[in-house]
Motif scaffolding. Structure first.
Motif, PDB file in Angstrom:
ATOM      1  N   SER A 193      -2.372   0.763  -4.162  1.00  0.00           N
ATOM      2  CA  SER A 193      -1.235  -0.057  -3.614  1.00  0.00           C
ATOM      3  C   SER A 193      -0.443  -0.201  -4.963  1.00  0.00           C
ATOM      4  N   LEU A 194       0.721  -0.779  -4.856  1.00  0.00           N
ATOM      5  CA  LEU A 194       1.663  -0.908  -5.734  1.00  0.00           C
ATOM      6  C   LEU A 194       1.954  -2.503  -6.038  1.00  0.00           C
ATOM      7  N   ASP A 195       1.646  -2.963  -6.976  1.00  0.00           N
ATOM      8  CA  ASP A 195       1.724  -4.445  -7.353  1.00  0.00           C
ATOM      9  C   ASP A 195       3.229  -4.808  -7.601  1.00  0.00           C
ATOM     10  N   ASN A 196       3.479  -5.591  -6.379  1.00  0.00           N
ATOM     11  CA  ASN A 196       4.960  -5.970  -6.097  1.00  0.00           C
ATOM     12  C   ASN A 196       5.768  -6.769  -7.395  1.00  0.00           C
TER      13      ASN A 196
ATOM     14  N   PHE B  15       0.805  -1.185   0.184  1.00  0.00           N
ATOM     15  CA  PHE B  15      -0.003   0.080   0.058  1.00  0.00           C
ATOM     16  C   PHE B  15       0.918   1.177   0.079  1.00  0.00           C
ATOM     17  N   ILE B  16       0.331   2.354  -0.805  1.00  0.00           N
ATOM     18  CA  ILE B  16       1.043   3.640  -0.757  1.00  0.00           C
ATOM     19  C   ILE B  16       0.440   4.806  -0.461  1.00  0.00           C
ATOM     20  N   ALA B  17      -0.970   4.661  -0.333  1.00  0.00           N
ATOM     21  CA  ALA B  17      -1.862   5.567  -0.187  1.00  0.00           C
ATOM     22  C   ALA B  17      -3.251   5.306   0.409  1.00  0.00           C
ATOM     23  N   THR B  18      -3.740   5.921   1.501  1.00  0.00           N
ATOM     24  CA  THR B  18      -5.107   5.592   1.602  1.00  0.00           C
ATOM     25  C   THR B  18      -6.185   6.451   1.045  1.00  0.00           C
TER      26      THR B  18
END
Length: 182
Positions: free
Chosen positions: A145-148, A133-136
């Motif tokens: 979210s950033l796909d890993n 997750f990068i932001a709410t």
């Protein structure tokens, strides 16, 4: 890729500072004596302190976290979380109001890593592909979210597992962020 993330993040910070400081001056936050940050610009006044995002001299190390999860973390996530300190930044992406998550200090970075580990373990248990997750958003069950694996940026619904691609990469996502009044 991490150089592109750092460049896009720096450009967003410049826009955020220009727009925000032009409207209201330096941003203020509540001051806590036991929760100091290199972002703080002055001594506190009336329980508040002026601040700006602060670039770390040395990048944070995510090796222990990656080893504990037996997972290679996407370099975009390491670049985002490992090079700057900041308060969460209110912004929007194509009209979606979000708060970009960044650590305030080293202790906050440790808490962020713990929360990311919990998030990744939950996804593993649910047999979903890993994301960071990068932001709410305003809805606590919806995250950016950033796909890993691919580095795409998603809008992710935690309760259903549904994911909508917002941007092909973190630099593309950061370039499209719009600042909001504080």
């Amino acid at each position: 890729m991490s150089d592109q993330v750092l460049s896009a993040l720096k450009q967003f910070f410049l826009r955020w500072q220009r727009d925000g400081e032009g409207r209201r001056g330096l941003p203020l936050c509540d001051w806590e004596a036991d929760w100091r940050s290199p972002c703080e610009l002055d001594e506190p006044r009336e329980g508040r302190v002026a601040w700006r995002p602060f670039q770390r001299e040395q990048a944070a190390d995510f090796t222990a976290m990656a080893n504990a999860l037996e997972l290679t973390l996407h370099p975009s996530a390491i670049a985002l979380f490992g090079h700057w300190f900041s308060r969460p930044l209110s912004c929007s992406f194509k009209g979606l109001r979000i708060e970009l998550i960044l650590p305030w200090n080293d202790a906050d970075l440790d808490l962020l890593k713990e929360n990311l580990i919990g998030h990744l373990l939950m996804l593993r248990k649910l047999k979903r592909s890993p994301s960071l997750f990068i932001a709410t958003t305003r809805n606590e069950m919806t995250l950016v979210s950033l796909d890993n694996e691919s580095g795409q940026v998603w809008l992710e619904w935690l309760d259903s597992g549904r994911r909508l691609t917002l941007a092909p990469s973190l630099p593309a996502f950061l370039a499209r962020l719009e600042t909001l009044p504080q």
